[in-house]
Scaffold this motif. Structure first.
Motif, short mmCIF file in Angstrom:
data_model
loop_
_atom_site.label_atom_id
_atom_site.label_comp_id
_atom_site.label_asym_id
_atom_site.label_seq_id
_atom_site.Cartn_x
_atom_site.Cartn_y
_atom_site.Cartn_z
N THR A 38 0.83 -1.21 0.00
CA THR A 38 0.00 0.00 0.00
C THR A 38 0.86 1.25 0.00
N HIS A 41 1.93 1.82 -3.39
CA HIS A 41 0.80 2.33 -4.16
C HIS A 41 0.67 3.85 -3.99
N LEU A 128 0.28 0.70 -11.53
CA LEU A 128 -0.73 0.81 -10.46
C LEU A 128 -1.77 -0.29 -10.59
N LEU A 131 -0.33 -3.51 -9.45
CA LEU A 131 -0.18 -3.49 -8.00
C LEU A 131 -1.52 -3.69 -7.31
N GLU A 132 -2.55 -3.06 -7.87
CA GLU A 132 -3.88 -3.20 -7.28
C GLU A 132 -4.33 -4.65 -7.30
#
Lengths: 164, 124
Positions: A38, A41, A128, A131-132
């Protein structure tokens, strides 16, 4: 959704067969991993915002925007520190210097610089999204581990309570 | 008691090895991010035409640089980073091997110490 219907890949272990301390260790590890992901992120988002700001600055400040009244006016306030500005005059509205990394700056025309930053934003978007996805699988794993841990504690606590 | 002491010394050594490994992994990660940044610069340079102006930030000033010079600098850096990564990876695997050996040794010592403790309590 139980861990057995997950379509678990080969070599995976049945979570129910793990002991409480093992599950706890797994829980802490997953939590710290999730935390790390996180923060990454957030950092990626911040970087993306920075690049978007660059694009905006070029469009409004360098190229000039008629709507915002910056078109054709060369006066500019130059920040010397975050709280000190001096008046300046734009002498070149065509070219900008772009930081391409590791201390190198390249002179680019405004549209090219915008394209460069847009490319960066797009690349970060891809990162992103990836990563999500990882964050989602990790958090669902964590949920399953926590659920199993809770059930274990309940079922192990029950006979002890009955014996005591 | 002797086994206990040995166990403690050994586990301290093991801890030291683990921190060493952590430091190495950190260094490896740092190199990786540097490599990525340099690769980004390299691809950026590859897209430029020869007459574009490139500046290098030296302290607080920007110095103009030739494209060929800048490309060479970046290529050299990438080469160096690659070598460093290989070196560190070798060190990491060596340290991992060592710590793996030490782990099994530790387990052995632990069971020995437990046996001794059990024998001591049985003879009392």
């Amino acid at each position: 959704m139980s861990q057995n219907t997950d379509g678990a890949p080969q070599g995976s272990i049945n979570l129910a067969s793990l002991s409480v301390p093992q599950l706890r260790a797994l829980q802490t590890r997953l939590t710290s991993e999730l935390e790390h992901l996180t923060t990454s992120h957030t950092k990626l988002r911040a970087a993306q915002a920075k690049f978007r700001d660059c694009v905006r600055s070029i469009n409004d400040g360098v190229t000039g925007n008629a709507k915002k009244g910056t078109d054709g006016r060369d006066e500019i306030l130059v920040p010397l520190t975050s709280s000190l500005y001096v008046k300046g005059r734009l002498t070149d509205r065509e070219k900008v210097l772009v930081d391409v990394g590791t201390g190198f700056y390249v002179e680019k025309t405004a549209p090219k610089a915008v394209a460069f930053y847009d490319e960066k934003v797009k690349g970060l978007d891809a990162n992103l999204q990836e990563l999500e996805k990882i964050v989602q699988t990790k958090s669902s794993q964590l949920r399953i581990v926590e659920e199993t841990l809770r059930q274990k504690m309940l079922s192990e606590g029950a006979p002890q309570a009955a014996a005591g | 008691m002797d086994a206990q002491k040995q166990l403690q010394a050994r586990s301290e050594e093991f801890q030291a090895l683990q921190t060493e490994l952590e430091v190495l992994v950190d260094a490896r990660q740092k190199l990786e991010s540097q490599q990525q940044e340099n690769e980004g610069v390299q691809t950026e340079f590859a897209q430029l035409d020869d007459e574009s102006n490139i500046y290098k930030l030296v302290g607080p000033v920007l110095l103009k640089q030739d494209k060929s010079e800048a490309t060479m600098a970046v290529n050299g850096r990438l080469e160096f980073i690659e070598k460093e990564i290989k070196r560190i990876e070798g060190e990491i695997s060596a340290t991992q091997e060592k710590s793996e050996k030490m782990r099994s040794e530790l387990i052995q010592l632990q069971s020995q110490a437990q046996q001794q403790a059990a024998a001591a309590s049985a003879s009392e």
